[in-house]
Design an enzyme around this catalytic site. Structure first.
Site, PDB file in Angstrom:
ATOM      1  N   HIS A 179       0.862  -1.184   0.000  1.00 23.97           N
ATOM      2  CA  HIS A 179       0.000   0.000   0.000  1.00 23.97           C
ATOM      3  C   HIS A 179       0.897   1.231   0.000  1.00 23.97           C
ATOM      4  O   HIS A 179       1.742   1.405   0.882  1.00 23.97           O
ATOM      5  CB  HIS A 179      -0.931   0.001   1.223  1.00 23.97           C
ATOM      6  CG  HIS A 179      -2.049  -0.985   1.075  1.00 23.97           C
ATOM      7  ND1 HIS A 179      -2.561  -1.718   2.125  1.00 23.97           N
ATOM      8  CD2 HIS A 179      -2.754  -1.361  -0.032  1.00 23.97           C
ATOM      9  CE1 HIS A 179      -3.541  -2.505   1.665  1.00 23.97           C
ATOM     10  NE2 HIS A 179      -3.671  -2.309   0.364  1.00 23.97           N
ATOM     11  N   GLU A 182       1.652   3.795   3.025  1.00 22.71           N
ATOM     12  CA  GLU A 182       2.077   3.245   4.318  1.00 22.71           C
ATOM     13  C   GLU A 182       3.600   3.286   4.448  1.00 22.71           C
ATOM     14  O   GLU A 182       4.297   2.272   4.480  1.00 22.71           O
ATOM     15  CB  GLU A 182       1.472   1.836   4.479  1.00 22.71           C
ATOM     16  CG  GLU A 182      -0.055   1.924   4.520  1.00 22.71           C
ATOM     17  CD  GLU A 182      -0.793   0.592   4.347  1.00 22.71           C
ATOM     18  OE1 GLU A 182      -0.148  -0.469   4.412  1.00 22.71           O
ATOM     19  OE2 GLU A 182      -2.020   0.628   4.161  1.00 22.71           O
ATOM     20  N   ARG A 235      -3.187   4.925  -2.221  1.00 20.19           N
ATOM     21  CA  ARG A 235      -3.062   3.585  -1.648  1.00 20.19           C
ATOM     22  C   ARG A 235      -2.780   2.501  -2.694  1.00 20.19           C
ATOM     23  O   ARG A 235      -2.007   1.578  -2.473  1.00 20.19           O
ATOM     24  CB  ARG A 235      -4.378   3.236  -0.930  1.00 20.19           C
ATOM     25  CG  ARG A 235      -4.615   1.761  -0.606  1.00 20.19           C
ATOM     26  CD  ARG A 235      -6.012   1.598   0.008  1.00 20.19           C
ATOM     27  NE  ARG A 235      -6.433   0.218   0.177  1.00 20.19           N
ATOM     28  CZ  ARG A 235      -6.290  -0.479   1.308  1.00 20.19           C
ATOM     29  NH1 ARG A 235      -5.666   0.055   2.343  1.00 20.19           N
ATOM     30  NH2 ARG A 235      -6.749  -1.701   1.398  1.00 20.19           N
ATOM     31  N   HIS A 306       2.223  -3.534   6.892  1.00 19.61           N
ATOM     32  CA  HIS A 306       1.212  -2.497   6.634  1.00 19.61           C
ATOM     33  C   HIS A 306       1.187  -1.496   7.776  1.00 19.61           C
ATOM     34  O   HIS A 306       1.810  -1.704   8.802  1.00 19.61           O
ATOM     35  CB  HIS A 306      -0.190  -3.120   6.527  1.00 19.61           C
ATOM     36  CG  HIS A 306      -0.410  -3.926   5.283  1.00 19.61           C
ATOM     37  ND1 HIS A 306      -1.187  -3.489   4.243  1.00 19.61           N
ATOM     38  CD2 HIS A 306       0.077  -5.131   4.906  1.00 19.61           C
ATOM     39  CE1 HIS A 306      -1.190  -4.394   3.273  1.00 19.61           C
ATOM     40  NE2 HIS A 306      -0.422  -5.414   3.652  1.00 19.61           N
TER      41      HIS A 306
HETATM   42  O1  0X9 Z   1      -7.138  -3.798   4.291  1.00 23.44           O
HETATM   43  C1  0X9 Z   1      -5.965  -4.197   4.171  1.00 23.44           C
HETATM   44  O2  0X9 Z   1      -5.490  -4.552   3.097  1.00 23.44           O
HETATM   45  C2  0X9 Z   1      -5.074  -4.228   5.411  1.00 23.44           C
HETATM   46  N1  0X9 Z   1      -5.262  -3.038   6.180  1.00 23.44           N
HETATM   47  S1  0X9 Z   1      -4.731  -1.601   5.610  1.00 23.44           S
HETATM   48  O3  0X9 Z   1      -5.223  -0.580   6.494  1.00 23.44           O
HETATM   49  N2  0X9 Z   1      -3.161  -1.567   5.685  1.00 23.44           N
HETATM   50  O4  0X9 Z   1      -5.141  -1.452   4.259  1.00 23.44           O
HETATM   51  C3  0X9 Z   1      -5.464  -5.396   6.265  1.00 23.44           C
HETATM   52  C4  0X9 Z   1      -5.620  -6.696   5.547  1.00 23.44           C
HETATM   53  C5  0X9 Z   1      -5.911  -7.789   6.502  1.00 23.44           C
HETATM   54  N3  0X9 Z   1      -6.715  -8.802   5.915  1.00 23.44           N
HETATM   55  C6  0X9 Z   1      -6.181  -9.874   5.307  1.00 23.44           C
HETATM   56  N4  0X9 Z   1      -4.904 -10.084   5.333  1.00 23.44           N
HETATM   57  N5  0X9 Z   1      -7.000 -10.684   4.711  1.00 23.44           N
HETATM   58 ZN    ZN Z   2      -2.015  -1.652   4.051  1.00 20.64          ZN
END
Ligand code: 0X9
Ligand code: ZN
Ligand code: ZN
Length: 429
Positions: A179, A182, A235, A306
């Site tokens: 992303h 980040e 993002r 992340h």
């Molecule tokens: O939504 C996402 O991709 C991640 N959070 S972020 O705020 N960095 O965008 C979390 C993903 C967690 N879920 C899985 N790994 N399935």
């Molecule tokens: Zn992320």
């Protein structure tokens, strides 16, 4: 409905809608605010998420089980106010002017860039990271090896570094900055690389020398460059869509594993979690898949970096109705990380659990793909600092503290993996 009345008054003097373009060609976020909105029902959530699909005026920063973090343009404040009253949810301001944070981050970057050396007092650009990687590779030719995942949509090279002190080590793969906004993730990944090569501390030496490290500091290179040059809050990837004027795909929804299942991603190209026209539509994610597949059997642990939220998330992401077979171990390993981080003087707290259970369903993410399709039984998404005070624009003074937490946390995580038998060499090579 807890909106600060001072802010309501303030917004009347600011009439501009949407982010404006600064003289340097960058988007400006003057008087954009970020609110934590608490919701209770699925209906409230979906109304709030619909707001975020507008994108001009409302942008989704973060989502959790019971709250959304929304960035609001100053001109849309009244609409926001009306909407939250109508849906009967409460909103709390936590960033009043996003541009102010971006400006101070930028000031720090410029100041640190002037003294020329690569370091962790500021956030580095892709060019700076790659130039530094080249220096490292020259300085440590025996233990380091450069690898290339492939090319991005815009034709940039996606680079990685392998660090290996001896043969027959278990492998740990670190994917970072998938992303774009980040930034703490690539700062942390590069700091770790530096520690593994230069530290004289026995604790770090053990950690460095007893594992093979495959580290990709910036996976979403196009998006990352875009956050440095055009839009700090970007993002996604940068590949245009064939069905919309909105650009980019959420690369962490683009892996071919339960792709687009259970509302785990959006089919709207304008959404921040757009899964793409098909799995692996993004060259960066296809490249990552090809490379990881090519070293399958060498990777015992996958860590996807992340921010933000301070969470350790394990499979599954596509459903909360089911848990993976070794879920108890995944919890024990995550607990080891959390306890180790909490024992540092900073006292930072991490929560942990399955992605779908403690966050929201998200399908097609790196760690789920590695777990489901690549047989990597220890596979996490790590969401670094903070919990929302600064969000993605974490002040550079927090880079090293965050990275120290990562180091100590990952060391404890790997110790626990070893104890549970997950670091044995795989024979499936
Ligand atoms: O939504 C996402 O991709 C991640 N959070 S972020 O705020 N960095 O965008 C979390 C993903 C967690 N879920 C899985 N790994 N399935
Ligand atoms: Zn992320
Ligand atoms: Zn499925």
């Amino acid at each position: 409905m807890a909106i600060n009345s001072v802010l309501v008054a303030l917004t009347f003097v600011v009439l501009a809608q949407g982010a404006s373009l600064g003289q340097d060609g960058r988007l400006r976020y003057d008087n954009f605010s970020v609110y934590k909105v608490k919701f209770e029902t699925a209906e409230q959530r979906s109304i709030l998420r619909k707001l975020a699909e507008d994108r001009e005026n409302f942008r989704l920063w973060h989502e959790a089980k019971d709250e959304l973090h929304l960035m609001i343009s100053p001109g849309a404040f009244n609409e926001f106010d009306t909407e939250i009253q109508r849906t009967n949810v409460s909103a709390n301001l936590f960033i009043s002017n996003v541009q102010e944070l971006i400006d101070s981050e930028e000031e720090g970057n410029l100041k640190a860039s002037r003294d020329g050396t690569f370091g962790w007092k500021k956030y580095n650009s892709l060019a700076e990271i790659y130039a530094w990687l080249d220096e490292i590779l020259v300085a440590y030719p025996v233990i380091t090896e450069s690898f290339i995942l492939g090319q991005s949509y815009e034709g940039r090279t996606i680079r990685g570094i392998k660090i290996s002190y001896k043969s027959n080590n278990p492998g740990v793969f670190i994917e970072s900055n998938i992303h774009a906004r980040e930034w703490i993730t690539s700062a942390t990944a590069t700091w770790l690389i530096n520690e593994f090569l230069t530290s004289e501390d026995d604790f770090v030496r053990n950690l460095a020398e007893n594992h093979d490290w495959y580290i990709v500091p910036v996976l979403n290179v196009d998006g990352f460059v875009y956050t440095h040059e055009k839009d700090r809050m970007w993002r996604k990837t940068r590949q245009p869509s064939e069905i919309s004027t909105c650009i980019g795909v959420d690369p962490n929804r683009n892996y071919d594993s339960h792709w687009m299942e259970n509302d785990g991603a959006s089919s709207n190209p304008c959404a921040e979690d757009y899964g793409g026209p098909n799995p692996f539509s993004e060259p960066e994610i296809q490249a990552m898949s090809d490379y990881v597949s090519s070293i399958k059997g060498k990777i015992n642990v996958m860590l996807a970096f992340h921010s933000y939220s301070q969470l350790l998330l394990s499979p599954y992401g596509h459903t909360k109705e089911e848990f993976p077979p070794n879920f108890d171990d995944l919890l024990a390993v995550a607990k080891a990380f959390g306890d180790a981080v909490e024992s540092l003087p900073y006292g930072t707290v991490y929560r942990y659990g399955s992605s779908a259970d403690i966050l929201y369903p998200a399908s097609g993410a790196t760690n789920d793909w590695a777990y489901n399709e690549q047989g990597v039984e220890i596979s996490y998404t790590i969401e670094y600092r903070d919990t929302g005070r600064y969000g993605f624009i974490l002040p550079p003074v927090q880079i090293i503290p965050n990275a120290e937490e990562a180091l100590v946390g990952i060391a404890a995580l790997l110790d626990k993996c070893e104890e549970l038998g997950y670091l044995r060499l795989k024979t499936t090579q």
